[in-house]
Design a protein around this motif. Sequence first.
Motif, PDB file in Angstrom:
ATOM      1  N   LEU A 122       0.822  -1.207   0.000  1.00 56.23           N
ATOM      2  CA  LEU A 122       0.000   0.000   0.000  1.00 56.23           C
ATOM      3  C   LEU A 122       0.856   1.257   0.000  1.00 56.23           C
ATOM      4  O   LEU A 122       0.516   2.260  -0.621  1.00 56.23           O
ATOM      5  CB  LEU A 122      -0.925   0.011   1.214  1.00 56.23           C
ATOM      6  N   GLU A 123       1.975   1.213   0.713  1.00 52.94           N
ATOM      7  CA  GLU A 123       2.824   2.391   0.828  1.00 52.94           C
ATOM      8  C   GLU A 123       3.689   2.637  -0.399  1.00 52.94           C
ATOM      9  O   GLU A 123       4.404   3.637  -0.447  1.00 52.94           O
ATOM     10  CB  GLU A 123       3.687   2.282   2.079  1.00 52.94           C
ATOM     11  N   LEU A 124       3.620   1.753  -1.396  1.00 56.60           N
ATOM     12  CA  LEU A 124       4.326   2.024  -2.644  1.00 56.60           C
ATOM     13  C   LEU A 124       3.823   3.310  -3.290  1.00 56.60           C
ATOM     14  O   LEU A 124       4.568   4.005  -3.974  1.00 56.60           O
ATOM     15  CB  LEU A 124       4.148   0.856  -3.625  1.00 56.60           C
TER      16      LEU A 124
ATOM     17  N   LEU B 130      -6.483   2.246  -3.362  1.00 56.02           N
ATOM     18  CA  LEU B 130      -5.162   1.640  -3.525  1.00 56.02           C
ATOM     19  C   LEU B 130      -5.243   0.137  -3.796  1.00 56.02           C
ATOM     20  O   LEU B 130      -4.548  -0.363  -4.689  1.00 56.02           O
ATOM     21  CB  LEU B 130      -4.297   1.930  -2.296  1.00 56.02           C
ATOM     22  N   PRO B 131      -6.080  -0.631  -3.078  1.00 55.45           N
ATOM     23  CA  PRO B 131      -6.230  -2.034  -3.456  1.00 55.45           C
ATOM     24  C   PRO B 131      -6.755  -2.220  -4.878  1.00 55.45           C
ATOM     25  O   PRO B 131      -6.339  -3.146  -5.584  1.00 55.45           O
ATOM     26  CB  PRO B 131      -7.222  -2.569  -2.420  1.00 55.45           C
ATOM     27  N   ALA B 132      -7.655  -1.350  -5.332  1.00 53.81           N
ATOM     28  CA  ALA B 132      -8.158  -1.447  -6.704  1.00 53.81           C
ATOM     29  C   ALA B 132      -7.052  -1.164  -7.707  1.00 53.81           C
ATOM     30  O   ALA B 132      -6.969  -1.805  -8.763  1.00 53.81           O
ATOM     31  CB  ALA B 132      -9.321  -0.484  -6.913  1.00 53.81           C
ATOM     32  N   ALA B 133      -6.179  -0.200  -7.382  1.00 53.45           N
ATOM     33  CA  ALA B 133      -5.041   0.096  -8.257  1.00 53.45           C
ATOM     34  C   ALA B 133      -4.083  -1.088  -8.310  1.00 53.45           C
ATOM     35  O   ALA B 133      -3.578  -1.459  -9.379  1.00 53.45           O
ATOM     36  CB  ALA B 133      -4.320   1.345  -7.758  1.00 53.45           C
ATOM     37  N   ARG B 134      -3.830  -1.696  -7.150  1.00 54.29           N
ATOM     38  CA  ARG B 134      -2.961  -2.871  -7.114  1.00 54.29           C
ATOM     39  C   ARG B 134      -3.563  -4.010  -7.927  1.00 54.29           C
ATOM     40  O   ARG B 134      -2.875  -4.656  -8.730  1.00 54.29           O
ATOM     41  CB  ARG B 134      -2.750  -3.315  -5.660  1.00 54.29           C
TER      42      ARG B 134
ATOM     43  N   THR C 293      -0.936   7.079  -9.635  1.00 53.07           N
ATOM     44  CA  THR C 293      -0.947   6.067  -8.575  1.00 53.07           C
ATOM     45  C   THR C 293      -0.604   4.677  -9.088  1.00 53.07           C
ATOM     46  O   THR C 293       0.143   3.923  -8.445  1.00 53.07           O
ATOM     47  CB  THR C 293      -2.326   6.040  -7.882  1.00 53.07           C
ATOM     48  N   LEU C 294      -1.134   4.291 -10.234  1.00 51.18           N
ATOM     49  CA  LEU C 294      -0.887   2.933 -10.726  1.00 51.18           C
ATOM     50  C   LEU C 294       0.572   2.691 -11.083  1.00 51.18           C
ATOM     51  O   LEU C 294       1.022   1.541 -11.103  1.00 51.18           O
ATOM     52  CB  LEU C 294      -1.774   2.629 -11.938  1.00 51.18           C
ATOM     53  N   GLU C 295       1.320   3.775 -11.361  1.00 46.28           N
ATOM     54  CA  GLU C 295       2.739   3.611 -11.679  1.00 46.28           C
ATOM     55  C   GLU C 295       3.485   2.947 -10.530  1.00 46.28           C
ATOM     56  O   GLU C 295       4.449   2.194 -10.749  1.00 46.28           O
ATOM     57  CB  GLU C 295       3.369   4.972 -11.999  1.00 46.28           C
ATOM     58  N   ALA C 296       3.045   3.215  -9.290  1.00 45.72           N
ATOM     59  CA  ALA C 296       3.708   2.616  -8.133  1.00 45.72           C
ATOM     60  C   ALA C 296       3.577   1.095  -8.130  1.00 45.72           C
ATOM     61  O   ALA C 296       4.404   0.398  -7.538  1.00 45.72           O
ATOM     62  CB  ALA C 296       3.126   3.191  -6.845  1.00 45.72           C
ATOM     63  N   PHE C 297       2.537   0.586  -8.803  1.00 45.84           N
ATOM     64  CA  PHE C 297       2.309  -0.854  -8.848  1.00 45.84           C
ATOM     65  C   PHE C 297       2.738  -1.455 -10.183  1.00 45.84           C
ATOM     66  O   PHE C 297       2.425  -2.619 -10.471  1.00 45.84           O
ATOM     67  CB  PHE C 297       0.833  -1.150  -8.587  1.00 45.84           C
ATOM     68  N   GLY C 298       3.433  -0.666 -11.014  1.00 45.74           N
ATOM     69  CA  GLY C 298       4.021  -1.200 -12.230  1.00 45.74           C
ATOM     70  C   GLY C 298       3.203  -1.037 -13.486  1.00 45.74           C
ATOM     71  O   GLY C 298       3.504  -1.662 -14.509  1.00 45.74           O
ATOM     72  N   ARG C 299       2.167  -0.202 -13.459  1.00 45.09           N
ATOM     73  CA  ARG C 299       1.370   0.016 -14.662  1.00 45.09           C
ATOM     74  C   ARG C 299       1.029   1.491 -14.767  1.00 45.09           C
ATOM     75  O   ARG C 299       0.615   2.111 -13.795  1.00 45.09           O
ATOM     76  CB  ARG C 299       0.081  -0.800 -14.618  1.00 45.09           C
TER      77      ARG C 299
END
Length: 366
Positions: free
Chosen positions: A50-52, A79-83, A295-301
């Motif tokens: 989450l803290e990414l 954030l969970p939806a973005a992940r 925000t999604l960039e933090a999770f690789g997209r």
Amino acid sequence: MIPTTPRGFRDCLPTEAAWRQAVDRRVRDSFAAWGYLPIETPTLERLEVLELAGALSDTPFRFFDSDNNLLALRPDCTLPAARLTALRLRGKEAPFRLCYSQRVFREQGSLYGEDREFTQMGIEFIGGTGAMADAEVICMLFDALSAAGVRDFTVALGTVKVLNALVAGAGGDELWQAAVRDAFHSSDFVAVDGLSTAEGIRPVYGRAIKELNRIRGGLEAIERCRELVEPLGCDDGLDQLEAVFKLVSSTEEAGTLLVDFSVISSFDYYTGIVFKAYAPGLGQSLGSGGRYDTTLEAFGRKEPAAGFALGLERVMQALEAQGAQPPSVRPDAVVTPLEGETPEQTFARAAQLRREGKRVVIGGER
């Protein structure tokens, strides 16, 4: 020992629970009408994941599991939806229109008297950009509030781009910048005024920040803001804001749309349009949302995104304040055994009534 629930957690008795479920169902139906598909995310998330996307603004419940992972009860659903989108929908082509109705958990100090568990009903439009995408999200908020039965609500609309540009150009350090955003979030005009004249702050930017906090209205408010910040080169986002305001205003009949440049969320991941919904007699917002393109960039997209979440508990408070009544929880019929009737026949009569859409209980001796 008195068997009570923990502070900030509570039970719901049948009448309230039925009312909550009815409101939740109507809101979810309004999401489905726009083509949004439901998702469910885990109650528990790894805190480091989450803290990414940055430090969490709201304090989550934290604990270690047996694998020695530091976990958190989800403090919000964005954030969970973005992940989920970045990881589980990898290789799938955007846009994604997602919706949810889930419990979230936030630690609150005992003096605040606030819930520590509540329900978020919301949507995320991932991969959509431009004025039409922003307008879609805001129109869905109008539809959701109308479906829930809330009357005379107001949606306050702004953009974080103007404030961010002014804060960046004012010459203050990171602590000062964070304090300004916190003061805007809490609508603390006194704090904003004091920070705008702090030592080392460029006066022309300080005056603009102080004035920005007080600009609200219709399209004329956008023009007033443009006159204030355009000479400073801080007018980015105003054309988009104007286009969104015009589009939503031409579409929605219920509620009121208001431009308000003091609107800013406690979450720091918003990058453009932001908005909050209010109802008469309720001191807190019913829900909020906005655009979060990074925000999604933090999770690789890398995908643009916008969304909102409504608090079911606050919607219920608004309905109660407006005099709405909960639905009846009484059955439509009570079937009792007739003289000479077998139990199978009694159950068959009740089943036939249920097939007709009635709520039926079986009474009499068992």
